[in-house]
Structure formats: structure tokens, C-alpha cells
Design an enzyme around this catalytic site. Structure first.
Site, PDB file in Angstrom:
ATOM      1  N   ILE A  33      53.633  35.292  42.061  1.00 12.52           N
ATOM      2  CA  ILE A  33      52.470  34.671  42.700  1.00 12.52           C
ATOM      3  C   ILE A  33      52.160  33.341  41.998  1.00 12.52           C
ATOM      4  O   ILE A  33      51.801  32.354  42.642  1.00 12.52           O
ATOM      5  CB  ILE A  33      51.265  35.635  42.673  1.00 12.52           C
ATOM      6  CG1 ILE A  33      51.573  36.884  43.530  1.00 12.52           C
ATOM      7  CG2 ILE A  33      50.005  34.933  43.175  1.00 12.52           C
ATOM      8  CD1 ILE A  33      50.543  37.998  43.416  1.00 12.52           C
ATOM      9  N   TYR A 168      47.322  53.159  40.319  1.00 14.25           N
ATOM     10  CA  TYR A 168      46.997  51.866  39.704  1.00 14.25           C
ATOM     11  C   TYR A 168      46.273  52.108  38.370  1.00 14.25           C
ATOM     12  O   TYR A 168      46.375  51.321  37.436  1.00 14.25           O
ATOM     13  CB  TYR A 168      46.177  50.986  40.653  1.00 14.25           C
ATOM     14  CG  TYR A 168      46.213  49.510  40.289  1.00 14.25           C
ATOM     15  CD1 TYR A 168      47.411  48.805  40.255  1.00 14.25           C
ATOM     16  CD2 TYR A 168      45.041  48.830  39.970  1.00 14.25           C
ATOM     17  CE1 TYR A 168      47.451  47.457  39.914  1.00 14.25           C
ATOM     18  CE2 TYR A 168      45.067  47.480  39.635  1.00 14.25           C
ATOM     19  CZ  TYR A 168      46.275  46.799  39.601  1.00 14.25           C
ATOM     20  OH  TYR A 168      46.303  45.471  39.262  1.00 14.25           O
ATOM     21  N   LYS A 175      41.437  45.511  35.480  1.00 17.24           N
ATOM     22  CA  LYS A 175      41.055  44.483  36.468  1.00 17.24           C
ATOM     23  C   LYS A 175      39.531  44.446  36.643  1.00 17.24           C
ATOM     24  O   LYS A 175      38.964  43.370  36.903  1.00 17.24           O
ATOM     25  CB  LYS A 175      41.740  44.712  37.814  1.00 17.24           C
ATOM     26  CG  LYS A 175      43.246  44.432  37.815  1.00 17.24           C
ATOM     27  CD  LYS A 175      43.613  42.976  37.518  1.00 17.24           C
ATOM     28  CE  LYS A 175      45.067  42.667  37.876  1.00 17.24           C
ATOM     29  NZ  LYS A 175      45.487  41.328  37.407  1.00 17.24           N
ATOM     30  N   ILE A 204      51.947  42.447  47.219  1.00 19.35           N
ATOM     31  CA  ILE A 204      53.040  41.497  47.474  1.00 19.35           C
ATOM     32  C   ILE A 204      54.252  41.958  46.670  1.00 19.35           C
ATOM     33  O   ILE A 204      54.105  42.353  45.507  1.00 19.35           O
ATOM     34  CB  ILE A 204      52.643  40.062  47.041  1.00 19.35           C
ATOM     35  CG1 ILE A 204      51.408  39.583  47.805  1.00 19.35           C
ATOM     36  CG2 ILE A 204      53.813  39.090  47.239  1.00 19.35           C
ATOM     37  CD1 ILE A 204      50.876  38.237  47.336  1.00 19.35           C
ATOM     38  N   THR A 206      56.571  41.497  44.352  1.00 16.22           N
ATOM     39  CA  THR A 206      56.996  40.681  43.206  1.00 16.22           C
ATOM     40  C   THR A 206      57.677  41.578  42.171  1.00 16.22           C
ATOM     41  O   THR A 206      57.766  42.789  42.348  1.00 16.22           O
ATOM     42  CB  THR A 206      55.785  40.016  42.537  1.00 16.22           C
ATOM     43  OG1 THR A 206      54.927  41.057  42.056  1.00 16.22           O
ATOM     44  CG2 THR A 206      55.018  39.133  43.503  1.00 16.22           C
TER      45      THR A 206
HETATM   46  P1  NAD Z   1      55.025  38.843  38.137  1.00 18.63           P
HETATM   47  O1  NAD Z   1      55.777  39.923  37.456  1.00 18.63           O
HETATM   48  O2  NAD Z   1      55.796  37.767  38.765  1.00 18.63           O
HETATM   49  O3  NAD Z   1      53.961  38.213  37.130  1.00 18.63           O
HETATM   50  C1  NAD Z   1      53.384  38.917  36.064  1.00 18.63           C
HETATM   51  C2  NAD Z   1      53.517  38.027  34.861  1.00 18.63           C
HETATM   52  O4  NAD Z   1      52.844  38.573  33.722  1.00 18.63           O
HETATM   53  C3  NAD Z   1      54.987  37.802  34.448  1.00 18.63           C
HETATM   54  O5  NAD Z   1      55.288  36.429  34.486  1.00 18.63           O
HETATM   55  C4  NAD Z   1      55.025  38.314  33.025  1.00 18.63           C
HETATM   56  O6  NAD Z   1      55.900  37.584  32.194  1.00 18.63           O
HETATM   57  C5  NAD Z   1      53.575  38.109  32.603  1.00 18.63           C
HETATM   58  N1  NAD Z   1      53.218  38.843  31.392  1.00 18.63           N
HETATM   59  C6  NAD Z   1      53.234  40.185  31.159  1.00 18.63           C
HETATM   60  N2  NAD Z   1      52.903  40.435  29.887  1.00 18.63           N
HETATM   61  C7  NAD Z   1      52.656  39.236  29.284  1.00 18.63           C
HETATM   62  C8  NAD Z   1      52.279  38.821  27.979  1.00 18.63           C
HETATM   63  N3  NAD Z   1      52.082  39.714  26.980  1.00 18.63           N
HETATM   64  N4  NAD Z   1      52.124  37.490  27.744  1.00 18.63           N
HETATM   65  C9  NAD Z   1      52.318  36.589  28.711  1.00 18.63           C
HETATM   66  N5  NAD Z   1      52.681  36.899  29.975  1.00 18.63           N
HETATM   67  C10 NAD Z   1      52.845  38.217  30.246  1.00 18.63           C
HETATM   68  O7  NAD Z   1      54.104  39.602  39.217  1.00 18.63           O
HETATM   69  P2  NAD Z   1      52.901  39.075  40.140  1.00 18.63           P
HETATM   70  O8  NAD Z   1      52.745  40.147  41.157  1.00 18.63           O
HETATM   71  O9  NAD Z   1      53.122  37.687  40.557  1.00 18.63           O
HETATM   72  O10 NAD Z   1      51.627  39.174  39.174  1.00 18.63           O
HETATM   73  C11 NAD Z   1      50.774  38.071  38.891  1.00 18.63           C
HETATM   74  C12 NAD Z   1      49.308  38.515  38.914  1.00 18.63           C
HETATM   75  O11 NAD Z   1      48.968  38.878  40.244  1.00 18.63           O
HETATM   76  C13 NAD Z   1      48.967  39.702  38.033  1.00 18.63           C
HETATM   77  O12 NAD Z   1      47.701  39.489  37.429  1.00 18.63           O
HETATM   78  C14 NAD Z   1      48.865  40.833  39.035  1.00 18.63           C
HETATM   79  O13 NAD Z   1      48.012  41.857  38.588  1.00 18.63           O
HETATM   80  C15 NAD Z   1      48.262  40.093  40.201  1.00 18.63           C
HETATM   81  N6  NAD Z   1      48.357  40.747  41.515  1.00 18.63           N
HETATM   82  C16 NAD Z   1      49.575  41.137  41.997  1.00 18.63           C
HETATM   83  C17 NAD Z   1      49.639  41.744  43.249  1.00 18.63           C
HETATM   84  C18 NAD Z   1      50.956  42.220  43.831  1.00 18.63           C
HETATM   85  O14 NAD Z   1      50.942  43.095  44.703  1.00 18.63           O
HETATM   86  N7  NAD Z   1      52.084  41.671  43.416  1.00 18.63           N
HETATM   87  C19 NAD Z   1      48.458  41.946  43.990  1.00 18.63           C
HETATM   88  C20 NAD Z   1      47.239  41.530  43.450  1.00 18.63           C
HETATM   89  C21 NAD Z   1      47.206  40.929  42.196  1.00 18.63           C
HETATM   90  O1  0WE Z   2      48.764  44.263  39.252  1.00 21.37           O
HETATM   91  C1  0WE Z   2      49.712  44.763  39.814  1.00 21.37           C
HETATM   92  C2  0WE Z   2      50.904  45.282  39.033  1.00 21.37           C
HETATM   93  C3  0WE Z   2      50.794  45.020  37.570  1.00 21.37           C
HETATM   94  C4  0WE Z   2      51.800  45.742  36.713  1.00 21.37           C
HETATM   95  C5  0WE Z   2      53.070  46.140  37.144  1.00 21.37           C
HETATM   96  C6  0WE Z   2      53.931  46.784  36.268  1.00 21.37           C
HETATM   97  C7  0WE Z   2      55.285  47.273  36.673  1.00 21.37           C
HETATM   98  C8  0WE Z   2      56.246  47.392  35.514  1.00 21.37           C
HETATM   99  C9  0WE Z   2      51.424  46.025  35.429  1.00 21.37           C
HETATM  100  N1  0WE Z   2      52.244  46.642  34.555  1.00 21.37           N
HETATM  101  C10 0WE Z   2      53.484  47.013  34.945  1.00 21.37           C
HETATM  102  N2  0WE Z   2      54.287  47.637  34.033  1.00 21.37           N
HETATM  103  C11 0WE Z   2      55.604  47.879  34.252  1.00 21.37           C
HETATM  104  O2  0WE Z   2      56.287  48.479  33.388  1.00 21.37           O
HETATM  105  N3  0WE Z   2      49.670  44.892  41.192  1.00 21.37           N
HETATM  106  C12 0WE Z   2      48.458  44.568  41.876  1.00 21.37           C
HETATM  107  C13 0WE Z   2      50.803  45.439  41.983  1.00 21.37           C
HETATM  108  C14 0WE Z   2      50.604  46.900  42.107  1.00 21.37           C
HETATM  109  O3  0WE Z   2      50.958  47.741  41.112  1.00 21.37           O
HETATM  110  C15 0WE Z   2      50.618  49.035  41.503  1.00 21.37           C
HETATM  111  C16 0WE Z   2      50.028  48.987  42.771  1.00 21.37           C
HETATM  112  C17 0WE Z   2      50.012  47.617  43.168  1.00 21.37           C
HETATM  113  C18 0WE Z   2      49.468  47.047  44.427  1.00 21.37           C
HETATM  114  C19 0WE Z   2      50.757  50.235  40.824  1.00 21.37           C
HETATM  115  C20 0WE Z   2      50.330  51.406  41.453  1.00 21.37           C
HETATM  116  C21 0WE Z   2      49.728  51.378  42.694  1.00 21.37           C
HETATM  117  C22 0WE Z   2      49.578  50.149  43.374  1.00 21.37           C
END
Ligand code: NAD
Ligand code: 0WE
Length: 268
Positions: A33, A168, A175, A204, A206
């Protein structure tokens, strides 16, 4: 004057982030994202610094950053105060001042996203909160002295903060802390004309979402139930971040904007 010249000049005048400097935490790869946000901000003239965690993804991030003019790439594990300080020391030298801070970082132990919340360990709770919630305050603290002309701070959150989403778990609690932090930071920093907001994105696909068992099914549930009958695209989040980073949102602070095809408004 040729049509092309006129277009170029008009574009130049209407670039929403012309001359603005941004730092983005959380690009891991092209599906992140954070990368969609970078592309939206860059399309409107922002110059961008990226931070990454761990050597494993450094090349990914450098290759992506190389496609944007005037970008830079710096290492930062957000659990490490020295690394955070080093990022902003470097940005003071290179950018001088910054306008935009984007937080897209989250992590919890895999085991804590697979069982019931009730079995969360002290250690797992602490880790999730340190990386996913406290880090916003840790980086904001260092960014504020560089936001000498006001600024916009944007963090990514998810519905699991305000309602139970199975598995979650501790991420939902983290969060909730992140969203409360957004409000307290907005209150502290408003007098400096620094705004702080969140974007609550729908699911999404990712890197962080992959590996979550049942994620494909979750995407389907959202498509069926959400008013817009489709999943959220990262570019939709990117463009909302652009709005929040720009002067168009100058009256908005301390808020959470839902970019989720409308999913969260439904009761049944
Ligand atoms: P992503 O894996 O591309 O991004 C997560 C990032 O967190 C990675 O770049 C990882 O390197 C970084 N990270 C983890 N531990 C870290 C640390 N100790 N220091 C620095 N960076 C660290 O996945 P994403 O889905 O793009 O997630 C980005 C944000 O969006 C997160 O806050 C996630 O909770 C939020 N989000 C994701 C979704 C989804 O469904 N993908 C939905 C809502 C919110
Ligand atoms: O914020 C997130 C995911 C964040 C995340 C994902 C991982 C996967 C790998 C944090 N920690 C980890 N640790 C790992 O080892 N989202 C909003 C995406 C997400 O994650 C879920 C969701 C959704 C949506 C987990 C359970 C249920 C729904």
C-alpha cells in the site's frame, strides 16, 4: 503557444504537491500500500524518501524508488530508536525540511493471528504494539522538528480496531491504540499546523495479507456485502493519502477515513 506547452504549464500550476517533501515507511514490494501511496504523491510533484526494514527487501525498495525522480532510500527498523533518529538526521541534511509523513507498518507474530485472541502472549502483545502502534509516535516525535512549514501525517489502519474480525486478534488491539494515538498526536500538533489522520483500508492482497489463512474468502465476502460490490484497490488508498497530504484536506485532522468500498457502513 502550442497546445502541449499550455497543457504542461497548466499541469505545473495545478500539481497538488509541487515542491513538497515526503517520507514513507513500509514499502516492501510493488504490491505494498505504501508504494501505491508513493505513486499518488509523486504523480502530483512530491519528492519522496523511503525507509525499509531488513536487507532482504532493500533491493526491491531501491529498484522501485529508482523509478521516481529525486527519491532516496534509508534503512529503518521502527523498533530501534537509533535507526529512527538516523533517518531524520539524514533527511535534515538532504531535504532540510519535510511536509508529509506516511506510516504503513504493521507486524504481529504469525501464531497470534492464527488462534484465539485469548491465548495472546505478553511478548506477542508487546511486539505487535511496539511495531504497529508506538512506532507512529516514535517517528512523529522526530519528524515534527523538520515540519517547519506545517505538515500532514497519515497512518494506515483496519476495521479490526473497532469491531471483531476473526483472527485479526492482537493486531486489532494494536490498531485501536494506533487510532487513539492519531487523535492524541492531532491534538498535540494542531497548533503547529501539522495534521494527523488515518486511512482504514478494506482488505488488499499484499505481502502482509498473503499467508493469512482464509484471506481469499475474506476478499469475496467484502465483494458481496460492500455497497460498491468490489474490493479495495491500493491505488484508491494512494489517492486518499494524496488528498490527506494536500491542502485540499486542510480542515481535517484526527480523523479516520474509510476506503473500503463502503463495507464498514453495513449492519447486515
Ligand atoms: P506490506 O507487507 O507491503 O507492508 C507492511 C510493511 O511493514 C512492510 O514493508 C514491512 O517491512 C514493514 N515492517 C514490519 N515490521 C517492521 C519494522 N519492525 N520496522 C519497519 N518496518 C516494518 O503490507 P501492506 O498491506 O501494504 O501493509 C501496510 C499497512 O496497511 C499496514 O499498517 C497494514 O496494517 C495496513 N492495512 C493493510 C490492509 C490489507 O488488507 N493489506 C488493510 C488495511 C490496512
Ligand atoms: O494489518 C493487516 C495485516 C498485518 C500483519 C500481517 C502479517 C502476516 C505475516 C501483521 N503481522 C503479520 N505477521 C506475519 O507473520 N491487515 C489489515 C491485513 C489482514 O490481516 C488479517 C486480516 C486482514 C484484513 C489477519 C486476520 C484476519 C484479517
Amino acid at each position: 503557444m502550442s497546445e502541449t506547452t499550455t497543457e504542461t504549464q497548466n499541469k505545473g500550476e495545478t500539481m497538488l504537491l509541487k515542491g513538497k517533501k515526503a517520507v514513507i515507511f513500509g514499502v516492501a514490494n510493488k504490491r505494498s500500500i505504501a508504494w501505491a501511496i508513493a505513486q499518488s504523491l509523486a504523480s502530483q510533484g512530491a519528492q519522496i524518501a523511503f525507509t525499509f526494514q531488513g536487507e532482504r527487501i532493500e533491493k526491491n525498495v531501491r529498484d522501485l524508488a529508482d523509478t521516481l525522480e529525486g527519491s532516496q532510500v534509508l534503512p529503518c527498523d521502527v523498533t530501534n530508536d537509533d535507526e529512527i533518529k538516523a533517518v531524520f538526521d539524514e533527511l535534515k541534511n538532504s531535504f532540510g525540511q519535510i511536509d508529509i509523513l506516511v506510516h504503513c507498518v504493521a507486524f504481529a507474530k504469525k501464531e497470534d493471528l492464527e488462534t484465539d485472541f485469548v491465548s495472546t502472549s505478553r511478548d506477542g502483545f508487546h511486539l505487535a504494539h511496539d511495531i504497529s502502534a508506538y512506532s507512529l509516535t516514535a517517528i512523529s516525535k522526530h519528524a515534527v522538528p523538520l515540519m517547519t512549514e506545517g505538515g500532514s501525517i497519515v497512518a494506515l489502519t483496519y476495521l479490526g480496531s473497532v469491531a471483531v474480525v476473526p483472527r485479526y486478534n492482537v493486531m486489532g488491539v494494536a490498531k485501536a491504540a494506533l487510532e487513539a494515538s492519531i487523535r492524541y498526536l492531532a491534538s498535540d500538533l494542531g497548533a503547529k499546523n501539522i495534521r494527523v489522520n488515518g486511512i482504514s483500508a478494506g482488505p488488499i492482497n499484499t505481502l502482509a495479507a498473503r499467508g493469512i489463512s482464509g484471506f481469499t474468502e475474506m476478499l469475496k465476502v467484502v465483494r458481496e456485502k460492500a455497497p460498491l460490490k468490489r474490493n479495495t484497490e491500493a491505488s484508491e488508498v494512494g489517492d486518499t493519502a494524496l488528498f490527506l497530504a494536500s491542502n485540499l484536506s486542510r480542515g481535517i485532522t484526527g480523523n479516520i477515513l474509510y476506503v473500503d468500498s463502503g463495507y464498514s457502513i453495513m449492519g447486515m
